[in-house]
Design a protein around this motif. Sequence first.
Motif, PDB file in Angstrom:
ATOM      1  N   ASP A 408       0.839  -1.196   0.000  1.00 34.53           N
ATOM      2  CA  ASP A 408       0.000   0.000   0.000  1.00 34.53           C
ATOM      3  C   ASP A 408       0.873   1.246   0.000  1.00 34.53           C
ATOM      4  O   ASP A 408       2.082   1.178   0.205  1.00 34.53           O
ATOM      5  CB  ASP A 408      -0.924  -0.012   1.219  1.00 34.53           C
ATOM      6  N   GLU A 409       0.223   2.381  -0.216  1.00 33.99           N
ATOM      7  CA  GLU A 409       0.957   3.635  -0.252  1.00 33.99           C
ATOM      8  C   GLU A 409       1.405   4.058   1.143  1.00 33.99           C
ATOM      9  O   GLU A 409       2.539   4.477   1.342  1.00 33.99           O
ATOM     10  CB  GLU A 409       0.091   4.723  -0.883  1.00 33.99           C
ATOM     11  N   TRP A 410       0.501   3.957   2.132  1.00 33.90           N
ATOM     12  CA  TRP A 410       0.792   4.415   3.488  1.00 33.90           C
ATOM     13  C   TRP A 410       0.605   3.286   4.488  1.00 33.90           C
ATOM     14  O   TRP A 410      -0.306   2.477   4.364  1.00 33.90           O
ATOM     15  CB  TRP A 410      -0.128   5.572   3.889  1.00 33.90           C
ATOM     16  N   GLY A 411       1.454   3.258   5.490  1.00 27.21           N
ATOM     17  CA  GLY A 411       1.322   2.350   6.614  1.00 27.21           C
ATOM     18  C   GLY A 411       1.635   3.089   7.897  1.00 27.21           C
ATOM     19  O   GLY A 411       2.096   4.243   7.870  1.00 27.21           O
ATOM     20  N   VAL A 412       1.389   2.438   9.029  1.00 28.91           N
ATOM     21  CA  VAL A 412       1.640   3.058  10.330  1.00 28.91           C
ATOM     22  C   VAL A 412       2.357   2.066  11.231  1.00 28.91           C
ATOM     23  O   VAL A 412       2.002   0.886  11.284  1.00 28.91           O
ATOM     24  CB  VAL A 412       0.320   3.490  11.006  1.00 28.91           C
ATOM     25  N   VAL A 413       3.382   2.546  11.933  1.00 29.58           N
ATOM     26  CA  VAL A 413       3.992   1.822  13.038  1.00 29.58           C
ATOM     27  C   VAL A 413       3.638   2.576  14.306  1.00 29.58           C
ATOM     28  O   VAL A 413       3.916   3.778  14.418  1.00 29.58           O
ATOM     29  CB  VAL A 413       5.525   1.730  12.888  1.00 29.58           C
ATOM     30  N   ALA A 414       2.990   1.906  15.240  1.00 32.78           N
ATOM     31  CA  ALA A 414       2.581   2.524  16.497  1.00 32.78           C
ATOM     32  C   ALA A 414       3.350   1.890  17.645  1.00 32.78           C
ATOM     33  O   ALA A 414       3.324   0.664  17.812  1.00 32.78           O
ATOM     34  CB  ALA A 414       1.081   2.355  16.711  1.00 32.78           C
ATOM     35  N   LEU A 464       4.074   6.182   8.620  1.00 32.40           N
ATOM     36  CA  LEU A 464       3.991   7.110   9.744  1.00 32.40           C
ATOM     37  C   LEU A 464       4.419   6.373  10.999  1.00 32.40           C
ATOM     38  O   LEU A 464       3.961   5.258  11.261  1.00 32.40           O
ATOM     39  CB  LEU A 464       2.560   7.621   9.925  1.00 32.40           C
ATOM     40  N   LEU A 465       5.286   6.989  11.795  1.00 31.08           N
ATOM     41  CA  LEU A 465       5.741   6.417  13.054  1.00 31.08           C
ATOM     42  C   LEU A 465       5.101   7.197  14.192  1.00 31.08           C
ATOM     43  O   LEU A 465       5.327   8.406  14.336  1.00 31.08           O
ATOM     44  CB  LEU A 465       7.262   6.486  13.139  1.00 31.08           C
TER      45      LEU A 465
END
Length: 622
Positions: A408-414, A464-465
């Motif tokens: 995908d274009e965007w992912g998130v690490v939380a 995004l982190l």
Amino acid sequence: MTDVHSGSRTADSGPQSYPEAVRLDDPGLVRAWTQGATAALRRERGAIDRVNVFPVADADTGTNLYLTLREGDRAVAAAPADATGPQLLATLARAALLGARGNSGVILSEWLRGLAVAARRGGTAADLLTRAAASARSAVAVPAEGTILTAADAAGAAARAAVSGTAAGALPAVTAAAAAARASARASRDELDVLRSAGVLDAGALGLVLVLDALVVAAEQAAGTGSDLGPATGSDAAPGTEPGTTPGTARGGESGGVPGGVPGGVSVVRGSMDAVNLDQLLDAGALPSVPDAADPAYPAPDPASGTAEPAGVASHDAGSGGLELMFVLTRPAGEASETVAAGLRAALAEVGDSVVVVGGDSGTGAAVWQAHVHTDHLDQALAIAAEVSRAGTLAQVHVRHLAAAGQDEWGVVAVTSAPGLAAELAHTGAVVLLSGGLVGSTVEPLTPDDVGRAAASTGARRVLLLGAPDVTAGIEQPLDVDELITVPAATDVHAVVALAALGTLLPLGLPDDVGVPDPVDARALVGEALAGLTVRAVPGTDAVETLRASAGPGTTVVTALLDADAPADLADRLTAVLGERAPDAELVVLATGRPGDGVHLGTETDNPETDGPETDVPEVDA
């Protein structure tokens, strides 16, 4: 059946004459092999991902194998120039274990550990391959046939048969092993029902074929039987191609004209040797052709999903585990490795499936294991991790929702220290790194490489982190994503609100070639949501009055994160106060699972007076 080549010999070749001096623990061979195998997996990861249906169809087996072996390759490349072959194999295995990704990557790391153990004991090539297969199989709680384990068994048996009664060196053993693994991969579709239903070969077995074919190339190079055998990486790649690809092959190993979209003409090595073509191997397994979109039985893809079903691959239930938990356990050496591993394996099998536990005594005074499980009972799995680590530490505690996998274009690490929030955050599509909060357990601080691996696990181009400082500058190796963006998220409330703003859009965006007219700007969406957020951390006894003072007519949403010892009736009391102060506002109450009676209250307003997110944490450590 299509003939598939390995090195300069085919699987159907007659007897060969081999030099006897080559050993798998030759340091030059080990270095060449790890470089070549990593390059092969990098090139073919997209093709392997597309046929990944077991144990779950999360389309990441190729990527996980590549990321795992890449960690080992980097460690070998950085090893001292005078390191022996057994030392290099031990370095390779340890780095692969610590960097292992997914079910397949963990199994590969244990296969490599088996090689290293046998090499340390002075074993032959056949001994190394036999021990590697046994180690990999013993690490899996419920082994399945028609998988990478079956291919490894076949390789070990063939290696032993090839040198039985002779004094031959590594080359005949590894050549026979590669051919046997290839035959096993071809047969995998008929051994496992889910592969038969999907009409594909096992993705993990295909990965092992590439690893063993690269080993053949390295052994031939060491024996001097090949010509110009270096792996096609860096400046060795053909002009006009991405490093690690062949002409006519797109990024990620994609090319057209092959049924199922599998790349054509991608080879492990260059020069005068015949190519090892993964498309031929897949074609030998009768990969189904692309369905006719005009067929009424063929459902149209959902453009909003951002993912496309691989051609001919049937959807596969995630089984009993929708979440993937991985963690590294370190304990003092001295206790039998198999006792710890077997106990952890059995405990995790009670709460999930796809259980793999690998590792043991590292020879450095500590024992290290990597554990993997798919589960719908994350709280219980984390409790098992906490219990087993009381005599040691945990690291790289990684949670991912299997259904969110995809490019995908965007992912998130939380990043969070709230174990109770890990499942909630993962179900939004984020890859979650747990930094603490497990009672009685010490979680080691996150490293830049931990974050880098998690970013790669999102399957996204931009990540995004949330919840960690900017670590981009501290990552020593190139990232596997185009961009890693740190978003200010001083508390878990910020992460919850950010992910709520992204909502059902995660995973975000479609690949560029899908033709999305207005690409999503995830960073802007999150920034807008956090601009109207104020967070206050207070003891549970003060939470009601704090909310009474902070909520008002402009309040739209209140997020309350409650630690384990907060008052039992607090949620009801907060609901009552919000009904008085802001009747139209929404209240979201989540348990953090952390010890203590702290409460984080986040209030969102539609008329923010500040230019950025405000955080007020006067009494409780955020």
